[in-house]
Write a protein that holds these residues in place. Structure first.
Motif, PDB file in Angstrom:
ATOM      1  N   HIS A   1      -0.899  13.747   1.190  1.00 28.36           N
ATOM      2  CA  HIS A   1      -1.847  13.234   0.553  1.00 28.36           C
ATOM      3  C   HIS A   1      -1.293  11.462   1.016  1.00 28.36           C
ATOM      4  CE1 HIS A   1      -2.964  10.839  -3.586  1.00 28.36           C
ATOM      5  NE2 HIS A   1      -1.565   9.579  -3.533  1.00 28.36           N
ATOM      6  N   SER A   2      -2.619  11.431   1.036  1.00 33.51           N
ATOM      7  CA  SER A   2      -3.306  10.366   1.872  1.00 33.51           C
ATOM      8  C   SER A   2      -4.271   9.512   1.136  1.00 33.51           C
ATOM      9  CB  SER A   2      -4.223  10.438   3.030  1.00 33.51           C
ATOM     10  OG  SER A   2      -3.344  10.669   4.034  1.00 33.51           O
ATOM     11  N   ASN A   3      -4.074   7.520   0.867  1.00 32.12           N
ATOM     12  CA  ASN A   3      -4.556   6.977   0.152  1.00 32.12           C
ATOM     13  C   ASN A   3      -4.958   6.025   1.384  1.00 32.12           C
ATOM     14  OD1 ASN A   3      -4.202   7.729  -2.224  1.00 32.12           O
ATOM     15  ND2 ASN A   3      -2.482   5.942  -2.649  1.00 32.12           N
ATOM     16  N   GLN A   4      -6.579   5.666   1.036  1.00 36.16           N
ATOM     17  CA  GLN A   4      -6.823   4.360   1.598  1.00 36.16           C
ATOM     18  C   GLN A   4      -7.240   2.879   1.043  1.00 36.16           C
ATOM     19  OE1 GLN A   4     -10.661   6.439   3.521  1.00 36.16           O
ATOM     20  NE2 GLN A   4      -9.176   6.983   4.488  1.00 36.16           N
ATOM     21  N   TYR A   5      -6.760   1.594   2.059  1.00 35.43           N
ATOM     22  CA  TYR A   5      -7.405   0.287   1.411  1.00 35.43           C
ATOM     23  C   TYR A   5      -7.378  -0.257   2.754  1.00 35.43           C
ATOM     24  CZ  TYR A   5      -3.379   2.967  -1.713  1.00 35.43           C
ATOM     25  OH  TYR A   5      -2.364   3.075  -1.946  1.00 35.43           O
TER      26      TYR A   5
ATOM     27  N   THR B   1      -0.353   7.692   4.983  1.00 38.21           N
ATOM     28  CA  THR B   1      -0.529   9.136   4.668  1.00 38.21           C
ATOM     29  C   THR B   1       1.326   9.346   4.142  1.00 38.21           C
ATOM     30  OG1 THR B   1      -1.846   9.617   5.903  1.00 38.21           O
ATOM     31  CG2 THR B   1      -0.338  11.259   5.724  1.00 38.21           C
TER      32      THR B   1
ATOM     33  N   ASP C   1      -1.261   2.110  -9.584  1.00 39.46           N
ATOM     34  CA  ASP C   1      -2.768   1.147  -8.667  1.00 39.46           C
ATOM     35  C   ASP C   1      -2.008   0.029  -7.679  1.00 39.46           C
ATOM     36  OD1 ASP C   1      -4.994  -1.369  -9.673  1.00 39.46           O
ATOM     37  OD2 ASP C   1      -5.402   0.693  -8.991  1.00 39.46           O
TER      38      ASP C   1
ATOM     39  N   GLN D   1       2.264   6.373  -6.416  1.00 39.34           N
ATOM     40  CA  GLN D   1       0.754   5.994  -7.471  1.00 39.34           C
ATOM     41  C   GLN D   1       1.019   6.386  -8.299  1.00 39.34           C
ATOM     42  OE1 GLN D   1       1.093  11.260  -8.651  1.00 39.34           O
ATOM     43  NE2 GLN D   1       1.299  11.388  -6.036  1.00 39.34           N
TER      44      GLN D   1
ATOM     45  N   THR E   1      -4.777   3.394   6.072  1.00 45.93           N
ATOM     46  CA  THR E   1      -4.632   4.669   5.754  1.00 45.93           C
ATOM     47  C   THR E   1      -2.859   4.804   5.191  1.00 45.93           C
ATOM     48  OG1 THR E   1      -6.176   5.529   6.392  1.00 45.93           O
ATOM     49  CG2 THR E   1      -5.246   6.929   5.509  1.00 45.93           C
TER      50      THR E   1
ATOM     51  N   ALA F   1       0.733  -1.254   0.046  1.00 45.82           N
ATOM     52  CA  ALA F   1      -0.229  -0.268   0.271  1.00 45.82           C
ATOM     53  C   ALA F   1       0.887   1.339   0.346  1.00 45.82           C
ATOM     54  CB  ALA F   1      -0.982   0.052   0.782  1.00 45.82           C
TER      55      ALA F   1
ATOM     56  N   THR G   1       0.970   4.386  -2.962  1.00 46.45           N
ATOM     57  CA  THR G   1       0.676   5.350  -2.681  1.00 46.45           C
ATOM     58  C   THR G   1       1.668   6.326  -2.873  1.00 46.45           C
ATOM     59  OG1 THR G   1      -0.604   4.949  -0.082  1.00 46.45           O
ATOM     60  CG2 THR G   1      -0.481   7.229  -1.083  1.00 46.45           C
TER      61      THR G   1
END
Length: 137
Positions: free
Chosen positions: A125-129, A116, A49, A47, A114, A40, A44
Motif C-alpha cells: 500500500h503506497s501513499n505519495q506526499y 510504501t 489524513d 491510514q 512515496t 507521512a 500511511t
C-alpha cells in the motif's frame, strides 16, 4: 597523441559530471527531513489524513509524532526512526511494529515522497506526499 589528450579531458569531465550528478541525488533526498518522513509514514501506517499527524519532539534519531482523533480530540503518540530507506515506528510504550507487522519504506524523488507499506502477506500500500504538503502540515 592528440586523441589521447582528448580522451583524458573527456574522462576528467565525465568524473566531474558523475560526481555532480551524485550530489544532486543527495540533495534531492535530503529535501525531506526525518520529521516529514515520519509524519507521512504514520499517516500511511494508521491510514489517517496527514493533517491529523503532528510533531511532538525530536530526540537524536527518534522522532515523536502524535495522531489526534478528529472525533474526540484524543491523542496517541508514536515514535519513529529512519533506517536507510526503511522507517521503523512504534507506539510510545510498545514494540517496533516493523518487526511484527511488515515493512515500511520510503523513496524521495525531487518534491515527492512515496511511503510504501508491505504487510506480512507481501501486499503493498503506497501513499505519495508533496514536499509543500508536508511542510505546511
Amino acid at each position: 597523441m592528440a586523441l589521447g589528450k582528448i580522451w583524458v579531458a573527456l574522462s576528467s569531465l565525465s568524473v566531474v559530471l558523475l560526481v555532480a550528478g551524485c550530489d544532486d541525488t543527495v540533495q534531492t533526498q535530503n529535501k525531506f527531513s526525518a520529521t516529514e518522513i515520519c509524519k507521512a509514514t504514520m499517516a500511511t501506517a494508521l491510514q489517517h489524513d496527514l493533517s491529523t499527524i503532528s510533531l511532538v519532539d525530536k530526540n537524536g534519531k527518534l522522532v515523536y509524532v502524535s495522531y489526534t482523533d478528529p472525533t474526540d480530540s484524543s491523542q496517541s503518540i508514536y515514535r519513529c526512526r529512519l533506517d536507510g530507506d526503511h522507517v521503523l515506528w512504534a507506539p510510545t510504550k510498545g514494540q517496533w511494529q516493523n518487526q511484527t507487522a511488515g515493512q515500511i519504506s520510503y523513496i524521495a524523488n525531487y518534491n515527492q515522497l512515496t511511503i510504501t507499506e508491505t504487510n506480512a502477506n507481501g501486499q503493498k500500500h503506497s501513499n505519495q506526499y508533496k514536499l509543500s504538503e508536508l511542510k505546511s502540515s
